[in-house]
Design a protein around this motif. Structure first.
Motif, mmCIF file in Angstrom:
data_model
loop_
_atom_site.group_PDB
_atom_site.id
_atom_site.type_symbol
_atom_site.label_atom_id
_atom_site.label_comp_id
_atom_site.label_asym_id
_atom_site.label_seq_id
_atom_site.Cartn_x
_atom_site.Cartn_y
_atom_site.Cartn_z
ATOM 1 N N ASN A 1 0.802 -1.226 0.000
ATOM 2 C CA ASN A 1 0.000 0.000 0.000
ATOM 3 C C ASN A 1 0.833 1.274 0.000
ATOM 4 O O ASN A 1 0.280 2.370 -0.021
ATOM 5 C CB ASN A 1 -0.931 0.020 1.218
ATOM 6 C CG ASN A 1 -1.834 -1.192 1.270
ATOM 7 O OD1 ASN A 1 -1.428 -2.239 1.740
ATOM 8 N ND2 ASN A 1 -3.041 -1.070 0.759
ATOM 9 N N THR A 2 2.162 1.125 0.022
ATOM 10 C CA THR A 2 3.024 2.300 0.134
ATOM 11 C C THR A 2 2.852 3.260 -1.028
ATOM 12 O O THR A 2 2.711 4.474 -0.841
ATOM 13 C CB THR A 2 4.495 1.871 0.243
ATOM 14 O OG1 THR A 2 4.660 1.023 1.390
ATOM 15 C CG2 THR A 2 5.399 3.082 0.404
ATOM 16 N N SER A 3 2.853 2.736 -2.247
ATOM 17 C CA SER A 3 2.748 3.620 -3.411
ATOM 18 C C SER A 3 1.419 4.359 -3.417
ATOM 19 O O SER A 3 1.356 5.550 -3.753
ATOM 20 C CB SER A 3 2.929 2.823 -4.713
ATOM 21 O OG SER A 3 1.953 1.792 -4.816
ATOM 22 N N ASP B 1 1.539 -3.907 -12.383
ATOM 23 C CA ASP B 1 1.180 -4.359 -11.034
ATOM 24 C C ASP B 1 1.022 -3.171 -10.092
ATOM 25 O O ASP B 1 0.096 -3.116 -9.278
ATOM 26 C CB ASP B 1 2.244 -5.320 -10.494
ATOM 27 C CG ASP B 1 2.150 -6.703 -11.105
ATOM 28 O OD1 ASP B 1 1.100 -7.028 -11.705
ATOM 29 O OD2 ASP B 1 3.134 -7.474 -11.004
ATOM 30 N N ARG B 2 1.942 -2.199 -10.205
ATOM 31 C CA ARG B 2 1.819 -1.011 -9.362
ATOM 32 C C ARG B 2 0.553 -0.242 -9.720
ATOM 33 O O ARG B 2 -0.172 0.253 -8.851
ATOM 34 C CB ARG B 2 3.033 -0.106 -9.526
ATOM 35 C CG ARG B 2 2.956 1.093 -8.580
ATOM 36 C CD ARG B 2 3.983 2.140 -8.856
ATOM 37 N NE ARG B 2 3.859 3.238 -7.906
ATOM 38 C CZ ARG B 2 4.399 4.436 -8.067
ATOM 39 N NH1 ARG B 2 5.105 4.695 -9.138
ATOM 40 N NH2 ARG B 2 4.247 5.373 -7.170
ATOM 41 N N ALA B 3 0.262 -0.133 -11.010
ATOM 42 C CA ALA B 3 -0.942 0.573 -11.446
ATOM 43 C C ALA B 3 -2.194 -0.082 -10.876
ATOM 44 O O ALA B 3 -3.137 0.598 -10.464
ATOM 45 C CB ALA B 3 -0.998 0.592 -12.972
ATOM 46 N N ALA C 1 -1.773 6.358 -14.713
ATOM 47 C CA ALA C 1 -0.950 6.041 -15.880
ATOM 48 C C ALA C 1 0.396 6.748 -15.808
ATOM 49 O O ALA C 1 1.459 6.118 -15.974
ATOM 50 C CB ALA C 1 -1.693 6.435 -17.162
ATOM 51 N N LEU C 2 0.384 8.035 -15.527
ATOM 52 C CA LEU C 2 1.625 8.810 -15.470
ATOM 53 C C LEU C 2 2.515 8.360 -14.317
ATOM 54 O O LEU C 2 3.743 8.319 -14.448
ATOM 55 C CB LEU C 2 1.301 10.304 -15.347
ATOM 56 C CG LEU C 2 0.588 10.935 -16.544
ATOM 57 C CD1 LEU C 2 0.196 12.374 -16.232
ATOM 58 C CD2 LEU C 2 1.465 10.875 -17.792
ATOM 59 N N ALA C 3 1.905 8.010 -13.177
ATOM 60 C CA ALA C 3 2.674 7.554 -12.015
ATOM 61 C C ALA C 3 3.380 6.227 -12.272
ATOM 62 O O ALA C 3 4.330 5.881 -11.574
ATOM 63 C CB ALA C 3 1.754 7.421 -10.799
#
Length: 324
Positions: free
Chosen positions: A135-137, A272-274, A289-291
């Motif tokens: 959950n960090t991101s 996966d992060r998205a 998307a940008l992140a």
């Protein structure tokens, strides 16, 4: 130890729907064992839910409670126990109850994703905090000004947060050490067959070598670089140069050990992060998307559909349907 004996430190646990039962029990058991070891009611605790009904964990375990958040009495400490879909349960009444506890001088903390609720209540401004690595991101995107670390747990003055899982055991053993001394905490850890009390500064995740089951130093360095640069991904040439290989050598390593090209593996990490950001935050899809290093929402949507079988907007609808 008399039932009528007044506890020296009282804790209220707020069990958010879908909370982590492992992380919760890992907090309660060291308190119980401290009382047993000292034959004294050092700690007492009560459980609360949002509506006063029994709280159900993410594993489907049901726990009786003393009341709803409107019934919370004065405690020395109030702990939010989070788990899945925690953002769906961050009500105005809950935030008000937390602020009220702080106004009474209570310590306030969280287990697992409960950190998100403390942040929403504005109770972590100016404090170090942590949350489960998954959950960090998401929390960094929602609260860019918070001092969010990747530590196992953080105790900063009268705020305590931990990553969940067995990290809550170590955080509460640290609390027991502060209150009762190291010998007592070590005795409790021994009872729990917990051979070493971990420091808060220890890493949450297994080392990359153990996680992937590979030991090649150049490959590990390349993957570490990828994981650290998801928002602005390196080209294959830049990545190869970073770890001291040719592009061809890098491609051979990825194919041999991971059965993927570097580009494909990198794309999977970003997607996966998205997926986590779509589930954990309310960020617009273009910002997700940008992140994650995609130049446009359309490119992101195309890649997401090819990898997961549905679009980012459909991902969000699936998440809402599952939560309801």
């Amino acid at each position: 130890m008399s039932d009528s004996e007044e506890a020296k430190y009282t804790i209220g646990f707020v069990l958010i729907p879908e909370f982590s039962s492992l992380a919760f029990i890992s907090a309660i058991e060291p308190l119980r064992l401290t009382n047993r070891q000292l034959d004294s009611k050092i700690y007492s605790w009560k459980f609360y839910s949002l509506d006063g009904q029994s709280a159900v964990s993410s594993a489907g375990l049901e726990f009786p409670v003393s009341g709803s958040i409107s019934d919370i009495t004065k405690h020395d400490c109030l702990i939010i126990c989070g788990g899945l879909n925690v953002g769906d349960y961050c009500t105005a009444e809950l935030k008000s109850a937390l602020r009220k506890a702080v106004s009474y001088g209570a310590d306030v903390g969280s287990i697992c994703t409960g950190t998100y609720i403390l942040a929403k209540a504005g109770l972590l401004d100016g404090y170090r905090c942590t949350i489960h690595w998954e959950n960090t991101s998401g929390i960094k995107e929602d609260f860019p000004d918070l001092d969010i670390t990747s530590e196992l747990f953080e105790i900063d003055r009268n705020r305590m947060t931990c990553a969940g899982g067995t990290a809550s055991l170590d955080m509460f053993l640290s609390l027991i050490t502060a209150h009762n001394g190291e010998d007592v905490a070590l005795g409790v850890a021994d009872q729990l067959i917990h051979h070493r009390i971990r420091e808060g500064s220890e890493r949450q995740r297994m080392e990359l070598r153990a996680r992937l089951g590979i030991a090649h130093p150049k490959l590990l360095a390349a993957i570490t670089c990828m994981e650290s640069n998801l928002e602005e991904p390196y080209s294959c040439g830049e990545l190869a140069k970073e770890v001291g290989l040719s592009i061809r050598q890098l491609e051979r390593l990825f194919q041999k050990y991971l059965n993927h090209s570097p580009t494909r593996y990198y794309l999977k990490l970003r997607l996966d992060r998205a997926r986590y950001l779509l589930a954990q935050t309310s960020l617009p899809i273009i910002e997700v998307a940008l992140a994650c290093g995609f130049v446009s929402a359309s490119h992101f949507s195309k890649c997401h559909r090819e990898h997961f079988g549905h679009t980012p907007s459909e991902e969000r609808r699936i998440k809402v349907k599952t939560a309801s």
